[in-house]
Design a protein around this motif. Structure first.
Motif, PDB file in Angstrom:
ATOM      1  N   UNK A 238       0.831  -1.208   0.000  1.00 53.62           N
ATOM      2  CA  UNK A 238       0.000   0.000   0.000  1.00 53.62           C
ATOM      3  C   UNK A 238       0.865   1.256   0.000  1.00 53.62           C
ATOM      4  N   UNK A 239       1.900   1.250   0.806  1.00 55.74           N
ATOM      5  CA  UNK A 239       2.784   2.410   0.907  1.00 55.74           C
ATOM      6  C   UNK A 239       3.445   2.714  -0.439  1.00 55.74           C
ATOM      7  N   UNK A 240       3.893   1.673  -1.118  1.00 54.38           N
ATOM      8  CA  UNK A 240       4.522   1.872  -2.427  1.00 54.38           C
ATOM      9  C   UNK A 240       3.503   2.312  -3.466  1.00 54.38           C
ATOM     10  N   UNK A 241       2.296   1.787  -3.404  1.00 51.56           N
ATOM     11  CA  UNK A 241       1.276   2.169  -4.380  1.00 51.56           C
ATOM     12  C   UNK A 241       0.882   3.642  -4.227  1.00 51.56           C
ATOM     13  N   UNK A 242       0.895   4.160  -2.995  1.00 46.98           N
ATOM     14  CA  UNK A 242       0.592   5.575  -2.772  1.00 46.98           C
ATOM     15  C   UNK A 242       1.680   6.459  -3.368  1.00 46.98           C
ATOM     16  N   UNK A 243       2.935   5.990  -3.286  1.00 44.78           N
ATOM     17  CA  UNK A 243       4.021   6.731  -3.930  1.00 44.78           C
ATOM     18  C   UNK A 243       3.857   6.717  -5.443  1.00 44.78           C
ATOM     19  N   UNK A 244       3.493   5.557  -5.994  1.00 46.35           N
ATOM     20  CA  UNK A 244       3.243   5.451  -7.440  1.00 46.35           C
ATOM     21  C   UNK A 244       2.134   6.410  -7.850  1.00 46.35           C
ATOM     22  N   UNK A 245       1.101   6.504  -7.026  1.00 42.54           N
ATOM     23  CA  UNK A 245      -0.030   7.387  -7.333  1.00 42.54           C
ATOM     24  C   UNK A 245       0.411   8.850  -7.407  1.00 42.54           C
ATOM     25  N   UNK A 246       1.339   9.252  -6.532  1.00 40.59           N
ATOM     26  CA  UNK A 246       1.828  10.632  -6.537  1.00 40.59           C
ATOM     27  C   UNK A 246       2.482  10.993  -7.870  1.00 40.59           C
ATOM     28  N   UNK A 247       3.091  10.015  -8.508  1.00 44.73           N
ATOM     29  CA  UNK A 247       3.842  10.298  -9.728  1.00 44.73           C
ATOM     30  C   UNK A 247       3.081   9.943 -11.008  1.00 44.73           C
ATOM     31  N   UNK A 248       1.970   9.235 -10.885  1.00 46.05           N
ATOM     32  CA  UNK A 248       1.209   8.849 -12.084  1.00 46.05           C
ATOM     33  C   UNK A 248      -0.198   9.406 -12.114  1.00 46.05           C
ATOM     34  N   UNK A 249      -0.819   9.554 -10.950  1.00 47.91           N
ATOM     35  CA  UNK A 249      -2.204  10.009 -10.903  1.00 47.91           C
ATOM     36  C   UNK A 249      -3.201   8.963 -11.358  1.00 47.91           C
ATOM     37  N   UNK A 250      -2.781   7.688 -11.477  1.00 51.35           N
ATOM     38  CA  UNK A 250      -3.650   6.618 -11.940  1.00 51.35           C
ATOM     39  C   UNK A 250      -4.627   6.182 -10.842  1.00 51.35           C
ATOM     40  N   UNK A 251      -5.558   5.326 -11.223  1.00 49.12           N
ATOM     41  CA  UNK A 251      -6.512   4.760 -10.266  1.00 49.12           C
ATOM     42  C   UNK A 251      -5.768   3.859  -9.290  1.00 49.12           C
ATOM     43  N   UNK A 252      -6.432   3.532  -8.180  1.00 50.26           N
ATOM     44  CA  UNK A 252      -5.821   2.682  -7.167  1.00 50.26           C
ATOM     45  C   UNK A 252      -5.431   1.323  -7.741  1.00 50.26           C
ATOM     46  N   UNK A 253      -6.289   0.749  -8.589  1.00 50.85           N
ATOM     47  CA  UNK A 253      -6.006  -0.571  -9.166  1.00 50.85           C
ATOM     48  C   UNK A 253      -4.765  -0.517 -10.048  1.00 50.85           C
ATOM     49  N   UNK A 254      -4.693   0.475 -10.939  1.00 48.58           N
ATOM     50  CA  UNK A 254      -3.522   0.590 -11.815  1.00 48.58           C
ATOM     51  C   UNK A 254      -2.248   0.861 -11.016  1.00 48.58           C
ATOM     52  N   UNK A 255      -2.357   1.626  -9.943  1.00 42.03           N
ATOM     53  CA  UNK A 255      -1.178   1.894  -9.110  1.00 42.03           C
ATOM     54  C   UNK A 255      -0.673   0.616  -8.457  1.00 42.03           C
ATOM     55  N   UNK A 256      -1.599  -0.246  -8.019  1.00 43.43           N
ATOM     56  CA  UNK A 256      -1.177  -1.524  -7.436  1.00 43.43           C
ATOM     57  C   UNK A 256      -0.537  -2.420  -8.490  1.00 43.43           C
ATOM     58  N   UNK A 257      -1.086  -2.413  -9.698  1.00 42.98           N
ATOM     59  CA  UNK A 257      -0.499  -3.223 -10.770  1.00 42.98           C
ATOM     60  C   UNK A 257       0.895  -2.712 -11.137  1.00 42.98           C
ATOM     61  N   UNK A 258       1.079  -1.384 -11.101  1.00 39.53           N
ATOM     62  CA  UNK A 258       2.418  -0.819 -11.292  1.00 39.53           C
ATOM     63  C   UNK A 258       3.349  -1.263 -10.161  1.00 39.53           C
ATOM     64  N   UNK A 259       2.799  -1.294  -8.955  1.00 33.84           N
ATOM     65  CA  UNK A 259       3.603  -1.625  -7.779  1.00 33.84           C
ATOM     66  C   UNK A 259       4.137  -3.049  -7.853  1.00 33.84           C
TER      67      UNK A 259
END
Length: 434
Positions: free
Chosen positions: A229-250
């Motif tokens: 979760x912590x890493x996905x929130x960082x991904x979200x800061x730099x991509x602005x994607x949905x929560x699901x896409x941020x987790x898939x990036x993570x």
């Protein structure tokens, strides 16, 4: 609060045996004021001569040039004495030390002409080393095709993250804010994440259908894995994607981190980020006609390793003020790179020959920024500024809130006190008779 209680220097330059007893506290500028000849350069020299395991002077820095007089530097910190001499360095276990001083050096060159030798002298500015060893150039091992194969039957839902892992700001926060070791723990990360990926691969339908199903039924399970979760929130800061896409990036970032080349690639990425920062900073303060940039050069003539330096143009082609501020800012960044420990000592030795208002404000600004950075990291820096100037020069808007600590070196190595020192301390003007 932790504090320094005293400083003692033995057999360094003009100081035979001098003890300076004063308290100074962390994250506040400490101004040591004294006329020329009162030991400021000797203090700077002692700290600059510290090696990892001993105090090592140059031949010319021994007291009166006598190499049989063994040097020593001792500091008392929270009433505990730490001593450095020719056989040990007790400071090194607890403190990082760095000295900023003028890079101006005098050089002589001899030329033989017939039976005569002609000597010429010149003043030059030494280059400043910003990065001691440039990391090996290494790329991150990433391929979207390989990543989809690794993920499993529903790898089609993964999108390419090449842009993300090429973003040095993302990598910087990844290295600073995220506990990378947490991704190696089986019970709290590897096992639950493997179960989540297996559940995703059991879903059917189009990529959109699968993502909708993840949103409804699997997202809550992802949120329970704290490092994920912590890493996905960082991904979200730099991509602005949905929560699901941020987790898939993570998931993919996790695999990049697990690759054996990750550490080397991250080190090189951080170096390129740092080099850009240096270039931007030099550009912002460069008022010369020269294109000043950080330069990569070989560490030795025959070696392959490189270092990063700031190389100054001919001293006659830049003003004293330009030289001083560029030198100071470059060395501040060099100090920041070298400071790793929680307690750090920064000695600034009268580097400004040309101290105008612009240089003074810049000087205070960068020292203040450094203090604020240490405070935000719950670390402690002890900036010691050596000067012969009236301390009111430094009582500017930047330093007011930090409550400067001002101490006077009352006596010179001969034990006498200067009239100019008394004037400075009392903030008087010396009287001259016609």
């Amino acid at each position: 609060m932790s504090k320094f209680n005293s400083l003692e220097i033995i057999n360094v330059k003009g100081l035979l045996k001098s003890k300076f007893s004063f308290n100074f506290f962390p994250n506040k500028p400490c101004i040591l004021v004294a006329p020329n000849g009162y030991g400021k350069s000797s203090i700077a020299c002692a700290f600059k001569s510290l090696k990892s395991n001993k105090l090592e002077l140059r031949d010319e820095d021994f007291h009166n040039g006598n190499q049989t007089l063994l040097p020593e530097l001792s500091v008392e910190f929270d009433n505990v004495k730490y001593c450095s001499n020719s056989t040990k360095n007790e400071l090194n276990a607890n403190f990082d030390c760095f000295v900023i001083n003028s890079p101006i050096v005098a050089k002589a060159k001899q030329m033989k002409m017939g039976g005569f030798t002609r000597a010429t002298a010149s003043i030059t500015v030494d280059s400043i080393e910003l990065v001691a060893t440039i990391p090996e150039k290494t790329a991150f091992n990433y391929s979207i095709t390989n990543m989809r194969t690794w993920f499993g039957s529903n790898g089609k839902i993964l999108s390419n993250i090449e842009t993300l892992i090429a973003n040095n700001e993302f990598l910087y926060f990844l290295s600073k804010k995220i506990d990378l070791n947490s991704f190696n723990k089986k019970r709290t990360f590897i096992n639950p994440v493997s179960d989540i990926i297996e559940n995703i691969n059991n879903l059917t339908g189009s990529a959109k259908d699968i993502k909708d199903e993840i949103q409804c039924n699997i997202l809550s399970s992802m949120d329970k894995v704290e490092p994920l979760k912590e890493l996905s929130l960082l991904v979200e800061q730099f991509t602005g994607h949905t929560a699901v896409d941020c987790y898939l990036h993570t998931f993919q970032v996790w695999q990049v981190i697990n690759d054996s080349s990750f550490s080397k690639a991250l080190a090189y990425a951080m170096y390129t980020r740092e080099k850009k920062f240096f270039d931007d900073l030099l550009s912002s303060v460069n008022s010369t006609r020269h294109n000043l940039k950080a330069k990569e050069v070989k560490k030795t003539k025959k070696g392959t390793k490189k270092k990063l330096i700031v190389e100054f143009p001919n001293i006659s082609s830049i003003s004293n003020g330009q030289r001083d501020i560029i030198s100071f800012i470059s060395q501040i960044q060099q100090a920041k790179s070298s400071f790793k420990k929680r307690h750090c000592i920064l000695v600034v030795d009268e580097i400004f020959d040309y101290l105008d208002d612009a240089n003074l404000v810049s000087f205070q600004f960068y020292i203040t920024k450094l203090i604020e950075e240490f405070k935000s990291q719950d670390r402690f820096i002890y900036p010691v500024l050596l000067t012969h100037l009236d301390p009111q020069y430094f009582n500017h808007f930047c330093f007011n809130k930090h409550k400067m600590q001002v101490h006077y070196l009352a006596k010179n190595p001969n034990g006498t006190t200067s009239r100019f020192f008394e004037c400075c301390k009392k903030q008087e003007r010396p009287c001259y008779r016609k």
